[in-house]
Scaffold this motif. Structure first.
Motif, short mmCIF file in Angstrom:
data_model
loop_
_atom_site.label_atom_id
_atom_site.label_comp_id
_atom_site.label_asym_id
_atom_site.label_seq_id
_atom_site.Cartn_x
_atom_site.Cartn_y
_atom_site.Cartn_z
N VAL A 205 1.04 -1.15 -0.11
CA VAL A 205 0.04 -0.25 -0.01
C VAL A 205 0.90 1.16 -0.08
O VAL A 205 1.88 1.42 0.76
CB VAL A 205 -1.05 -0.05 1.43
CG1 VAL A 205 -1.90 1.20 1.11
CG2 VAL A 205 -1.89 -1.25 1.23
N LEU A 207 0.88 5.06 0.28
CA LEU A 207 -0.05 6.29 0.82
C LEU A 207 0.65 7.72 0.56
O LEU A 207 1.97 7.98 0.30
CB LEU A 207 0.17 6.55 2.49
CG LEU A 207 -0.30 5.15 3.16
CD1 LEU A 207 -0.16 5.23 4.60
CD2 LEU A 207 -1.84 4.91 2.89
N TRP A 240 -5.72 11.17 3.77
CA TRP A 240 -4.82 10.43 3.21
C TRP A 240 -5.40 9.49 2.18
O TRP A 240 -6.47 9.20 2.30
CB TRP A 240 -4.06 9.58 4.38
CG TRP A 240 -3.46 10.16 5.15
CD1 TRP A 240 -3.34 10.79 6.77
CD2 TRP A 240 -1.85 10.74 5.18
NE1 TRP A 240 -2.51 11.44 7.02
CE2 TRP A 240 -1.13 11.01 6.33
CE3 TRP A 240 -0.65 10.05 4.23
CZ2 TRP A 240 -0.04 11.55 6.24
CZ3 TRP A 240 0.46 10.59 4.34
CH2 TRP A 240 1.10 11.28 5.33
N ALA A 242 -4.81 6.03 -0.20
CA ALA A 242 -4.21 4.81 -0.10
C ALA A 242 -4.29 4.14 -1.74
O ALA A 242 -5.37 4.19 -2.19
CB ALA A 242 -4.55 3.73 0.79
N VAL A 284 -5.46 -1.89 2.82
CA VAL A 284 -5.57 -0.53 2.70
C VAL A 284 -6.10 0.02 3.97
O VAL A 284 -5.77 0.89 4.56
CB VAL A 284 -6.75 -0.35 1.63
CG1 VAL A 284 -7.25 1.09 1.69
CG2 VAL A 284 -5.88 -0.74 0.30
N ALA A 287 -3.19 -0.23 6.63
CA ALA A 287 -2.24 0.96 6.32
C ALA A 287 -2.39 2.26 6.83
O ALA A 287 -2.06 3.17 7.27
CB ALA A 287 -1.91 0.76 4.82
N LEU A 288 -3.93 2.46 6.41
CA LEU A 288 -4.42 3.90 6.72
C LEU A 288 -4.64 3.84 8.60
O LEU A 288 -4.54 5.12 8.80
CB LEU A 288 -5.64 4.14 6.00
CG LEU A 288 -5.63 4.31 4.60
CD1 LEU A 288 -6.97 4.22 3.84
CD2 LEU A 288 -5.09 5.65 4.16
#
Length: 335
Positions: A205, A207, A240, A242, A284, A287-288
């Motif tokens: 992923v 960002l 943000w 992704a 996703v 990671a976020l």
């Protein structure tokens, strides 16, 4: 659903209970003449002229003749929430979610906010009615219709049901005036750390702080994006984006997150059908979530349409629970 006291059915509600959550049983008369009973649970939004209006959690308003009641009682506003799920008022979440999906143009009407973004999503092109419009409802709705007509847009009002302080009364008022409920969705909340701890391939992923062309090629919901689309997507306290690269110039998966104080809001999580069941949506989200934790957030929210069973199952597995439902009512010119 239990109504009896000592074996008797009792009607234990009165017009003074308007505004409270109630459960009622009423007599229905089928065509064959047999006696049957139906139940309804929701907020008692009106009791006038011998007719009760009960607005359910779905936003639907049910009309019940007083003469058909056989039982009724006030019930608790909401069940206790599971441990670990963040607590929040409806108004807090309504304002947080509004800041995460901002319109291009807005105008106050008392404590309401009229929002527009060239028709890009109902959320950015509907009234946010938190509080009092400062004028009677009919006059406020006339102002709303005129404001959107001036912009060549349909008039929408966003409402919510199912939690303490939500807007069952406004839902009933809109339905009584011919506004049509079009779409309903769930606003779900959950702990942020468990999402960040998910076992996922977050190395795939990427960002970024701004939306780019590859991301937009995956986000095909509204065709070729114009400048107002880009403003809505880029708006928010801390945004943000992704991206999971795919085999072509179209990403395999994308997502968007807005960090706002203790909250991280997740939106537009989409996966190419050719890449589904590979854990990309989970990657996703994880990671976020990790980036949001780095910014000091601790709680998560997201919105999912009530009929999207696949997404609901995914988010339930991540610990998200329903806080309230929200709906969009559209003005019909024929009403």
């Amino acid at each position: 659903m239990e109504f009896t006291a000592g074996g008797r059915l009792e009607v234990r509600i009165t017009p003074s209970d308007v505004g409270k959550r109630v459960s009622v049983r009423r007599r229905a008369e089928p065509a064959d003449g047999s006696a049957k009973f139906t139940d309804a649970v929701g907020v008692l939004t009106s009791w006038t002229g011998g007719v009760l209006l009960i607005t359910r959690r779905t936003g639907e308003t049910v009309r019940i003749p007083e003469s058909s009641l056989v039982a009724g009682k006030v019930v608790p506003a909401a069940p206790a929430r599971r441990r670990g799920v963040p607590t929040a008022s409806f108004e807090e979440l309504a304002r947080v979610s509004a800041r995460a999906w901002q319109p291009v143009e807005s105008e106050p009407l008392g404590e309401w906010v009229l929002r527009a973004a060239s028709g890009f999503t109902r959320r950015a092109n509907s009234v946010l009615p938190l509080g009092d419009p400062g004028i009677p409802l009919d006059a406020a709705l006339a102002r709303v219709r005129g404001w959107y007509a001036d912009r060549g847009l349909p008039a929408y009002v966003q409402t919510a049901t199912g939690a303490e302080g939500t807007q069952e009364g406004l839902c009933a008022g809109l339905a009584e005036r011919g506004w049509e409920q079009e779409v309903s969705a769930e606003l779900r909340v959950g702990g942020l750390a468990p999402i960040g701890d998910l076992d996922a391939d977050v190395e795939r992923v990427r960002l970024g702080r701004s939306v780019d062309e590859p991301w937009l090629r995956r986000y095909q919901r509204f065709g070729v994006p114009g400048p107002d689309v880009l403003k809505v997507l880029g708006g928010g306290p801390s945004v943000w984006f992704a991206t999971v690269p795919g085999a072509s110039d179209v990403p395999a998966a994308i997502g968007r997150c807005v960090v706002d104080g203790r909250w991280a809001g997740f939106m537009t999580v989409e996966v190419d059908p050719a890449y589904r069941r590979q854990g990309l949506a989970t990657a996703v989200m994880a990671a976020l979530a990790r980036r949001s934790l780095d910014e000091g957030a601790s709680a998560a929210w997201l919105q999912v349409e009530s009929g999207n069973d696949g997404a609901r199952t995914l988010y339930e597995g991540m610990g998200f629970t329903v806080h309230h439902l929200y709906h969009h009512f559209r003005y019909s010119r024929s009403s």
